[in-house]
Each structure stands twice: as C-alpha cells, then as structure tokens.
Design a protein around this motif. Structure first.
Motif, short mmCIF file in Angstrom:
data_model
loop_
_atom_site.label_atom_id
_atom_site.label_comp_id
_atom_site.label_asym_id
_atom_site.label_seq_id
_atom_site.Cartn_x
_atom_site.Cartn_y
_atom_site.Cartn_z
N ASN A 123 0.86 -1.17 0.00
CA ASN A 123 0.00 0.00 0.00
C ASN A 123 0.90 1.22 0.00
O ASN A 123 1.72 1.41 0.91
N ALA A 124 0.76 2.07 -1.02
CA ALA A 124 1.60 3.26 -1.15
C ALA A 124 1.29 4.31 -0.10
O ALA A 124 2.12 5.18 0.17
N SER A 125 0.11 4.24 0.50
CA SER A 125 -0.32 5.27 1.44
C SER A 125 -0.05 4.87 2.88
O SER A 125 -0.17 3.70 3.25
N THR A 126 0.28 5.86 3.69
CA THR A 126 0.42 5.64 5.13
C THR A 126 -0.83 6.07 5.88
O THR A 126 -0.89 5.99 7.10
N THR A 127 -1.86 6.56 5.12
CA THR A 127 -3.08 7.04 5.77
C THR A 127 -4.37 6.42 5.23
O THR A 127 -5.39 6.45 5.91
N ALA A 128 -4.34 5.87 4.02
CA ALA A 128 -5.56 5.31 3.41
C ALA A 128 -5.37 3.83 3.12
O ALA A 128 -4.26 3.37 2.85
N LYS A 129 -6.46 3.08 3.16
CA LYS A 129 -6.37 1.65 2.86
C LYS A 129 -6.32 1.41 1.35
O LYS A 129 -6.68 2.27 0.55
N LEU A 130 -5.85 0.23 0.99
CA LEU A 130 -5.80 -0.25 -0.39
C LEU A 130 -6.74 -1.45 -0.47
O LEU A 130 -6.67 -2.34 0.38
N VAL A 131 -7.62 -1.46 -1.47
CA VAL A 131 -8.54 -2.59 -1.65
C VAL A 131 -8.45 -3.01 -3.11
O VAL A 131 -8.53 -2.18 -4.01
N PHE A 132 -8.24 -4.31 -3.34
CA PHE A 132 -8.17 -4.81 -4.71
C PHE A 132 -8.75 -6.22 -4.78
O PHE A 132 -8.90 -6.89 -3.76
#
Length: 150
Positions: A123-132
């Motif tokens: 996940n590139a973000s440290t604040t938002a989730k990644l969903v795939f």
C-alpha cells in the motif's frame, strides 16, 4: 500501455470465468481449501469471494479474492504458481518485480503477474487503505503464492 490493455483483456476473461463458475456452482461443489501461509501478514485481510472447481476442467480451481491492505501494509517477496490478475478498487498499490522499477496502480487499474515472477507489493499510502481483487486459476491442491524471503 499495451501491457495494461492485455491485462484488462485477461481481467475481462477472468471475470467471465468467475461469472461462469458462479452460474455453474449449482452443478459443482466448492473447491477444497488450499494451503495458506504459516504466518498471517499483519495489516492484510483477504476475503475469498469465490473458490470453485472450473466446469469442464475439474483439475482447475478459480479463486476470486477481495484483499484489503491497511495503510503502509506490505507483503514480502513471493511468486505465484499461476497467473494472477490484480484489479484495484480503491487506494494505490505499488508492485515491484525483482530487478525492475516499481509500478504504481490506482483505482481502475489492473495488472497481470505471470507465473514465477518474483515481486513484492504494498500500500503506497500511510493514511488510506488499499482494496483490490485478485483473480487466480490454479491446479487443484496447488498453492497460489510461494514466499522467497522470510
């Protein structure tokens, strides 16, 4: 761009295989559970949407999974024993094949990972989730992912 178009075509085919297996599921029993890694990865939550035998190919198992990565979550280097198609629903994923530059995927993007390709993704973000979603077609009893680092 050509790789993305090819991946989209494969994703479309995988979707039709998935939909076909859902419609045929009344005739086919769900596939047996495949072996899972010995250690769960913190911050990564897979949800199996469908795991079924493929009609006409009883030795093949179609698996569709929705995966959530918490902010900053990363999976260590591994390879897949079959082709895997990722389709990003939300957030940003970074995928890096061994010896290559990282690729960034955002919502609406897809990527085909060829069998045996050693890679890591996170996940590139440290604040938002990644969903795939991940679509895989494997031989019955075969693992999908094999880790190459502890």
């Amino acid at each position: 761009m050509g790789a993305k178009i090819s991946a989209m075509r494969l994703l479309t085919v995988a979707g039709f295989v998935f939909l076909g297996t859902v419609r045929a599921s009344e005739q086919n029993a769900p596939a047996p559970e495949l072996p899972r890694p010995a250690v769960d990865v913190p911050g990564i939550t897979p949800e199996v949407l469908s795991r079924t035998m493929v009609p006409g190919a009883p030795w093949k198992v179609a698996i569709a999974t929705r995966v959530t990565y918490e902010p900053g979550a990363r999976i260590r280097k591994h390879y897949h024993t079959s082709q895997a198609v990722f389709y990003i629903l939300e957030g940003t994923m970074i995928v890096q094949d061994d010896g290559k530059n990282p690729v960034t995927l955002k919502a609406g993007d897809s990527l085909l990972i060829k069998p045996g390709t050693v890679h890591a993704h996170w996940n590139a973000s440290t604040t938002a989730k990644l969903v795939f979603t991940e679509f895989i077609l494997v031989d019955e009893g075969q693992r999908s992912a094999v880790f190459v680092e502890p």
